[in-house]
Design an enzyme around this catalytic site. Structure first.
Site, short mmCIF file in Angstrom:
data_model
loop_
_atom_site.label_atom_id
_atom_site.label_comp_id
_atom_site.label_asym_id
_atom_site.label_seq_id
_atom_site.Cartn_x
_atom_site.Cartn_y
_atom_site.Cartn_z
N ASN A 1 0.91 -1.09 -0.11
CA ASN A 1 -0.14 0.03 -0.10
C ASN A 1 0.75 1.12 -0.06
O ASN A 1 1.55 1.61 1.05
CB ASN A 1 -0.86 0.17 1.09
CG ASN A 1 -1.95 0.92 1.22
OD1 ASN A 1 -1.56 2.20 0.92
ND2 ASN A 1 -2.87 0.80 1.82
N ALA A 2 0.91 1.99 -1.11
CA ALA A 2 1.86 3.13 -1.34
C ALA A 2 1.23 4.22 -0.23
O ALA A 2 2.33 4.99 0.31
CB ALA A 2 1.69 3.63 -2.63
N LYS A 3 0.08 4.47 -0.11
CA LYS A 3 -0.34 5.56 1.01
C LYS A 3 0.20 5.06 2.30
O LYS A 3 0.70 5.99 3.14
CB LYS A 3 -1.88 5.56 1.04
CG LYS A 3 -2.34 6.39 -0.15
CD LYS A 3 -3.85 6.43 -0.16
CE LYS A 3 -4.52 6.93 -1.36
NZ LYS A 3 -5.94 7.21 -1.42
N ASP B 1 -1.64 -4.94 10.78
CA ASP B 1 -3.11 -5.63 10.45
C ASP B 1 -4.23 -5.12 11.20
O ASP B 1 -4.07 -4.76 12.36
CB ASP B 1 -2.88 -6.92 10.85
CG ASP B 1 -3.75 -8.03 10.16
OD1 ASP B 1 -4.04 -8.03 8.99
OD2 ASP B 1 -4.77 -8.66 10.56
N PHE C 1 -10.87 5.52 3.61
CA PHE C 1 -11.02 4.32 2.90
C PHE C 1 -11.69 3.24 3.70
O PHE C 1 -12.01 3.60 4.85
CB PHE C 1 -9.58 3.81 2.25
CG PHE C 1 -8.80 3.58 3.37
CD1 PHE C 1 -8.57 2.28 3.85
CD2 PHE C 1 -7.76 4.53 3.60
CE1 PHE C 1 -7.53 2.19 4.86
CE2 PHE C 1 -6.73 4.51 4.58
CZ PHE C 1 -6.68 3.37 5.16
#
Length: 200
Positions: free
Chosen positions: A11-13, A70, A155
């Site tokens: 996940n780049a963000k 997680d 998100f």
């Protein structure tokens, strides 16, 4: 400990967020995809076990310290579900929109006063794959589930996650507001404090 840290996520963000948070300690966060690390199996029933599995996998492949996150949504009326299955609650392929619709369907008969929920995040950092003393940090963010989405930010389940003290959904918060109070923000600050003690 090495000044380089592998993030067991593609996940780049998330990588950018962690790089910003860990920059004061002089740590460079490298997404596992840049080091050709495949995704780890997440077969466990708890967030902590899955976070550790991901961190150990990334450390084993790269030989570098690794950090994994997680996290997910737990709904009291559903016995804690979707929990560790939050990302794939409505099945494959992963879809926030379908997950939200499925959650609303599951709670259709649940009255407003019984829609309590919380986001949970577990962070695990291992110095090497067999580290017997991993650094563990966690955070919880409590709210309830709306009957329809609100807001366009964030998100995951953010459009359905209602914060009564702010009279807004998580999706209506700007990123800085969210990071200040979210489950991941709480866990990151906790981990940051422990890392700062360790690197001083």
């Amino acid at each position: 400990m090495s000044r380089k840290l592998v993030l067991a996520s593609n996940n780049a963000k998330k990588a950018a967020e962690m790089q910003t948070l860990l920059a004061p300690l002089g740590l460079e966060v490298i997404p596992q995809s840049r080091l050709s690390v495949g995704e780890a199996e997440e077969p466990h029933f708890t967030f902590i076990e899955n976070a550790l599995a991901k961190a150990r996998h990334a450390a084993a492949v790269t030989g570098l310290p690794a950090i994994a996150d997680d996290s997910g949504l737990c709904v009291a009326a559903l016995g804690g579900a979707p929990g560790v299955h939050s990302a794939r609650f409505a099945g494959e392929p992963k879809s926030d929109e379908r997950n939200n619709a499925f959650l609303l369907e599951k709670l259709a008969a649940t009255p407003d006063g019984e829609r309590n929920a919380w986001y949970y995040c577990c962070l695990a950092l291992v110095r090497h794959a067999d580290d017997p003393c991993p650094l563990i940090a966690d955070g919880e963010w409590h709210g309830s589930i709306l009957t329809a989405p609100r807001g366009h930010g964030g998100f995951g389940y953010d459009p359905l996650f209602w914060l009564p003290e702010r009279q807004s959904s998580a999706a209506e918060l700007d990123p800085a507001q969210k990071n200040a109070i979210s489950h991941r923000g709480i866990a990151m600050r906790q981990l940051l404090g422990r890392l700062r003690d360790m690197t001083n």
